[in-house]
Design an enzyme around this catalytic site. Structure first.
Site, PDB file in Angstrom:
ATOM      1  N   SER A   1      -9.661  -0.654   7.339  1.00 21.40           N
ATOM      2  CA  SER A   1      -9.130  -0.449   5.989  1.00 21.40           C
ATOM      3  C   SER A   1      -8.445  -1.650   5.358  1.00 21.40           C
ATOM      4  CB  SER A   1      -8.163   0.734   5.978  1.00 21.40           C
ATOM      5  OG  SER A   1      -8.891   1.937   5.984  1.00 21.40           O
TER       6      SER A   1
ATOM      7  N   SER B   1      -9.684   1.724   3.105  1.00 20.55           N
ATOM      8  CA  SER B   1      -8.811   2.474   2.225  1.00 20.55           C
ATOM      9  C   SER B   1      -7.790   1.622   1.479  1.00 20.55           C
ATOM     10  CB  SER B   1      -8.065   3.539   3.036  1.00 20.55           C
ATOM     11  OG  SER B   1      -7.184   2.913   3.962  1.00 20.55           O
TER      12      SER B   1
ATOM     13  N   LYS C   1       0.848  -1.206   0.000  1.00 20.99           N
ATOM     14  CA  LYS C   1       0.000   0.000   0.000  1.00 20.99           C
ATOM     15  C   LYS C   1       0.880   1.251   0.000  1.00 20.99           C
ATOM     16  CE  LYS C   1      -3.896   1.930   2.690  1.00 20.99           C
ATOM     17  NZ  LYS C   1      -4.683   1.763   3.934  1.00 20.99           N
TER      18      LYS C   1
END
Lengths: 487, 497
Positions: free
Chosen positions: A178, A154, A79
């Site tokens: 997330s 997210s 990420k």
């Protein structure tokens, strides 16, 4: 079985037996990215050259008979919230456009030490603020199961790339759900470890007391292997816990005898989609058939979780994000009249709407005269939420719960209704507030053929138990081999 | 008019640690090479995290204990938030509502030199220093620059109660503070390099007819780069505030009577109003979630007590009682710092305390100043000086000879000849400085000299006082170690027979 449809475990076996080289495996996934990512939008940066170079180095090491790390030659996507030396790291924000950290986060360092091949940086909601990956300043990520739908967020990029077979493993971060919510939306396994289990050094902070990095994988074993590689104490993070890391893979396939599963009535309330509810009830049935005992527990303060979370997370975010001021790195406004104007213009241009909303909320909650009513009160409620779990875990080993109230919603569906968007985190947020580990695993599909996940909560540092409980289910429910239709 | 001056000081002290407060970068004054002592942590780069430097925390505990503060067993770190280019995280890690120490004191002499003023210390807390902004002062509008070498260095904030009553007391408070901190080795307290900084809050309590008083608006004076300037600025403010009160009558809390900040202009010796803060700043303090709270154990405090040296105030008293020094002499030695006091003690232990004090405060300090060296670099080590003094007190040599030996040793040192106690013996022998203590020997010489100089002896007997000089000179030539005064007395005795 094709390379890109394989689980991490299968790929590792191929690499170890010499059936495939890391270069071959890496190239296959890079090709999958080439083919699909224009549609999916999971990656912000594809690390092609460096990844192949890394793969080649692992192959050479293996060929020379040298010892190879636990993820030897396996591609992993990371990420874009984790710093990686000399590699663009944007947090999905314009304000970090062009920023290349001069250092590796501990997670990246440990991935390298495990000989993982870092294949790219994945898309995310700006500064991890969001539940749909629509808040990225760069692109929208689409759900590989149905590209009209969001992948969740997210860590939407990290979940989507695994679901679409563009990476066998990925790293996400979870502040309020997330990792787990996008894992559920995309039909993959995702785990938020205990707060302090994985070092936050180099994880660009959204809410420091809640943020935790964790694994996403297309099966439980992959998630366990990835967690094994990144977990452990780090002297550079004072909040990381100095406690030995158990062997998550050893005994993983052994079912838990006499497992006591808690069910909280607070998790089955208005707003929970009937398809999600029935999936959870069916999963409970699977566990019962495996000999588990189901016990009712109560989490009376969970109704305050969303409000508590948005005060604490926003307060910390308002402070953590103050450093993006255009002075030292990242975006700086082109024209301004003086220093204060430079700050204002830079930040106005650099941050997106959701980030601004949370900064303002946080600044307000910490302001003199208000902080006792909001921030300090939220800390008190947080303690009560943690105590709810402590009490529940006196009676049960794990708590089974939904991950999100619904399967993946459509792109644009909630984007103009922040409150509705915030409520999608209602089942995940408590885990962060309590600092306990929680795992999301595919449990079924909706009629619209969208994946539905279920969540397992455990007491602090019970990652091994959660993984085993999940694996028990995965072995019989057979959903671990789900892969994206696109792959 | 008989008003009361009320002063409280806020002292910032940089700790003498090898590394910064939350990272491993060097903690070193280095203005010529900007931004070289930096890393992702002190640059506040995204994702970086602070880790507390335990040594810095120990040094600050040591300081608070030396100031007799209470030590909190549980303390935490807070973020103080404001925007400034020298603060790359846009918050300073500091301590807000639970500082690690509270309620101490420091005693200072009152202006008359007789009394003692006990100045309360509200708290000592630890925080990280900011970097430094450098603005273009040429007026050509160049860009401002930021140097982050200092950013993240450990800084103690020591806040006094408003117990100080005169500018002189403020000066002595700072002198005593500096002495204490250098004694215990926590800081070099170099004001030029900014390792000791002071802001002063001052106002006046002016008596009213009803027996009460009114307070003038509080002024915080900043930019004072020496202790002397603090005293001057407070003297200036005292006069200015009184004059302003007489002109305007504005009291603390009246419209226009809020606390203001003034800077000190050391060139013009005036304070000037600094651009007032447009609104009260809200630092939005909250506990830093990146740092765990700190707990302090009794064992830790014991360990620090064990390694803390004797503090200046008790040592001053001991020098008076143990070595019989005057308060003045004790202060002269103590105020020079621990190295000189240690030197003195070594000298005094082998000889006589008062004698040692005279030599250290006069001869040693004078030679140090001339040579521009510290006591640690001074060529005559205390055991050597002690040995010289012991010979004087044992009447083995005279004081005058002692000084000659001292000077000869220094000359040796300047010529790179190694100095040792043995060398003293050689000098005494070479120069014939050995005191002639056997009276009989000296009597014999005197008799011979009188015999040889019958004319001079007669002249003296006949009242020509000056004639004795020749006789003394001749005796001294024969016997270098003799004390001229004693020789004179013996000659007078002999000639008066």
């Amino acid at each position: 079985m094709t390379i890109s449809g394989s689980t991490a475990t299968e790929l590792l076996a191929r690499l170890e037996s010499g059936e495939s080289s890391s270069v071959e495996v890496t190239r296959t996934f890079l090709n999958a990215i080439d083919r699909q990512d224009e549609t999916i939008g999971a990656f912000l940066f594809v690390n092609s050259d460096a990844a192949l170079e890394q793969a080649r180095a692992v192959d050479e090491k293996r060929a020379a008979g040298k010892s190879v790390g636990s993820l030897g030659g396996l591609p992993v996507a990371v990420k874009d919230v984790l710093c990686m030396r000399d590699t663009p790291t944007t947090c999905g924000s314009k304000i970090l456009d062009g920023f290349r950290p001069p250092y590796d986060s501990t997670v990246v360092e440990r991935l390298r030490a495990a000989d993982a091949v870092i294949i790219g940086k994945t898309n995310m909601d700006e500064f991890a603020m969001g539940s749909s990956t629509e808040n990225s300043a760069y692109k929208v990520t689409r759900n590989p199961w149905n590209t009209d739908h969001t992948p969740g967020g997210s860590s939407g990029g990290s979940a989507a790339c695994v679901a679409a077979g563009m990476a066998p493993l990925s790293i996400g971060t979870d502040t309020g759900g997330s990792i787990r919510q996008p894992a559920a939306f995309c039909g993959v396994v995702g785990m938020k470890p205990t707060y302090g289990r994985v070092s936050r050094y180099g994880l660009i902070a959204y809410a420091s007391s809640l943020d935790q990095a964790g694994p996403l994988a297309n099966d439980v074993t992959g998630a366990a292997a990835l967690l094994q590689a990144i977990a452990g104490h780090d002297a550079r993070d004072s909040t990381s816990v100095n406690r030995p890391v158990p062997d998550y893979l050893c005994g993983l396939d052994q079912p838990l005898e006499g497992l006591k599963i808690g069910i909280a009535k607070e998790h089955f309330v208005a707003g929970l989609d009937p398809e999600v509810e029935s999936t959870i009830r069916e999963a409970l049935g699977v566990y019962k058939s495996l000999g588990a005992e189901v016990i009712d527990v109560t989490l009376p303060h969970s109704k305050y979780a969303v409000a508590t979370y948005y005060l604490i997370a926003a307060s910390e975010a308002s402070s953590n994000l103050a450093r993006y001021d255009g002075v030292h790195y990242g975006h700086r406004a082109e024209s301004f009249t003086n220093m204060v104007d430079m700050y204002c213009t830079t930040r106005s241009e650099g941050f997106g709407e959701e980030v601004k909303r949370r900064i303002m909320l946080g600044v307000f909650a910490l302001s003199e005269g208000y902080s006792d009513q909001y921030y300090v009160k939220a800390l008190q409620v947080r303690r009560l939420i943690r105590q709810d779990f402590d009490r529940a875990f006196a009676d049960v080993d794990v708590i089974l719960a939904p991950v999100a109230p619904t399967p993946a919603f459509k792109i644009g569906e909630l984007v103009n209704d922040p409150l509705a968007m915030y409520l999608t985190d209602i089942y995940t947020i408590s885990g962060n507030l309590a600092g306990i580990p929680c795992l999301s695993i595919p449990a079924g599909f909706s009629d619209a053929k969208l994946p539905i996940g279920m969540q397992l909560y455990g007491p602090a540092f019970s990652e091994d138990r959660l993984l085993r409980a999940a694996r028990m289910f995965e072995r019989v429910a057979g959903l671990s081999t789900l892969s994206s239709r696109l792959s | 008019m008989n008003y009361t001056v009320v002063v409280g000081l806020e002292v910032h002290v940089q700790l003498l640690t090898a590394s910064k407060l939350f990272c491993a970068c060097a903690n070193k004054f280095n203005p010529d090479n900007p931004n070289v002592q930096t890393c992702p942590v002190c640059l506040g780069l995204p994702g970086s995290l602070p880790v507390m430097n335990r040594k810095a925390f120990e040094l600050s505990l040591k300081t608070a204990m030396a100031l007799d503060c209470g030590i909190a067993r549980f303390t935490k770190w807070d973020r103080k938030q404001y925007y400034y280019p020298d603060l790359p995280k846009a918050y300073q890690i500091s301590q807000y509502d639970l500082p690690y120490s509270h309620d101490g004191h420091l005693d200072v002499k009152t202006d008359d030199g007789e009394g003692v003023r006990r100045v309360g210390i509200i708290r000592v807390h630890l925080e990280e220093d900011a970097g430094k902004n450098m603005h273009d002062e040429s007026g050509r509008g160049q860009d401002s620059q930021v140097d982050l070498n200092r950013c993240g260095t450990p800084l103690m904030e020591i806040v006094s109660e408003p117990d100080i009553r005169t500018p002189g007391e403020a000066r002595r408070f700072l002198e005593e503070m500096k002495l204490l901190l250098t004694y215990i080795g926590v800081s070099d307290c170099n004001m030029q390099e900014g390792s000791l900084r002071c802001d002063a809050n001052i106002n006046l309590h002016i008596p009213t007819d009803d027996g009460g008083h009114v307070a003038t608006p509080i002024v915080e004076v900043k930019n004072m780069n020496s202790i002397r300037n603090v005293e001057l600025a407070l003297e200036y403010e005292t006069t200015r505030q009184f004059r302003e009160f007489q002109e305007t009558g504005v009291k603390l809390g009246d419209p226009g009577g809020n606390k203001v900040t003034r800077g000190w202009d050391a060139n013009r010796n005036v304070s000037f109003e600094q651009r007032g803060k447009e609104e009260a700043s809200d630092y939005r303090y909250f506990p830093d979630p990146d740092l765990v709270p700190v707990t302090v154990t009794e064992e830790q405090l014991d360990a620090i007590r064990g390694e803390t040296c004797e503090l200046p105030t008790p040592r001053r008293a001991r020098f008076q009682s143990e070595f019989g020094l005057s308060e003045y002499d004790a202060s002269v030695i103590i105020d020079q710092g621990p190295a000189l006091a240690d030197y003195f003690e070594t000298v005094a232990q082998g000889s006589d305390g008062k004698q040692a004090a005279n030599w250290v405060t006069q001869d040693v300090l004078r030679e140090m100043n001339e040579r521009k060296v510290d006591i640690d670099e001074f060529a005559i080590r205390p055991d050597v000086l002690s040995s010289i003094l012991k010979r004087v007190t044992d009447a083995e040599i005279t004081i005058k000879s002692g000084r000659e030996v001292f000077a000869a040793l220094l000359a040796d040192a300047d010529a790179d000849i190694p100095i040792s106690i043995k060398r003293i013996d050689r000098i005494i022998e070479e120069r014939g400085l050995k005191a002639v203590s056997a009276a009989g020997e000296l009597e014999g010489i005197i008799a011979t000299v009188i015999e040889r100089n019958a004319q001079a002896a007669n002249d003296f007997r006949n009242g020509k006082q000056a004639a004795i000089g020749r006789l003394i000179g001749e005796v001294m030539r024969e016997c270098k170690g003799a004390d001229a005064k004693a020789v004179r007395a013996m000659l007078v005795d002999e000639l008066s027979k």
